[in-house]
Design a protein around this motif. Structure first.
Motif: not given
Length: 179
Positions: A166-174
């Protein structure tokens, strides 16, 4: 009072997903960590490999537009002032990430993660279901290209992958600390 969505769904094209996997797979993997300062490892809680894209990676712009749209559409109205680099995660058989939140509101840090954006980059695997917990557990029906934005304070997890990768991309906004 209207009930506000706890997440916002979107879609990234399959060709873009394949491009992300191809481009980010060449980066050296690291064992995923946890905690306020990212120094904790506990394979009973989180077992996966991660890579981080360079700052300015083209996917950041797509994720940022999506986070801003979700923030407005869902009426979260978080004050966003920055973001972290894109994390590319690889979950092989028996890899998982137990129930967790992406922000640490009691840490005393001046910045909190406000919005998490995740894109599932493939669907050639068994298991690996993404779930969100609020009043009960929700299995989020993600397929290749599905993008989801949600408040980083919501509990969520990835159940163990049974077969495949399983591949995923994640990004967090602060933004400034929750008050």
């Amino acid at each position: 009072m209207n009930h506000l969505p706890m997440w916002y769904m979107g879609q990234l094209g399959h060709e873009m997903c394949d491009r992300v996997v191809s481009e980010l797979s060449v980066i050296e993997t690291k064992t995923a960590t946890m905690g306020v300062d990212g120094s904790e490892t506990d394979v009973a809680m989180r077992k996966t490999q991660v890579r981080f894209a360079d700052a300015g990676y083209w996917l950041e712009g797509i994720f940022e537009r999506f986070a801003v749209e979700a923030n407005k559409h869902c009426k979260w109205e978080y004050h966003l002032t920055g973001a972290e680099r894109v994390q590319f995660a690889e979950y092989g058989p028996e890899n998982h990430y137990g129930w967790h939140v992406d922000t640490f509101t009691l840490s005393g840090n001046p910045i909190d993660r406000k919005i998490t954006v995740i894109c599932l980059l493939n669907d050639e695997f068994d298991g690996g279901t993404f779930e969100v917990r609020l009043y009960s557990d929700y299995k989020v029906p993600l397929v290749k290209g599905s993008m989801i934005a949600f408040p980083s304070i919501l509990e969520h997890r990835v159940v163990p992958v049974i077969e495949g990768t399983r591949y995923s991309a994640t990004m967090w906004f602060n933004g400034p600390r929750f008050r």
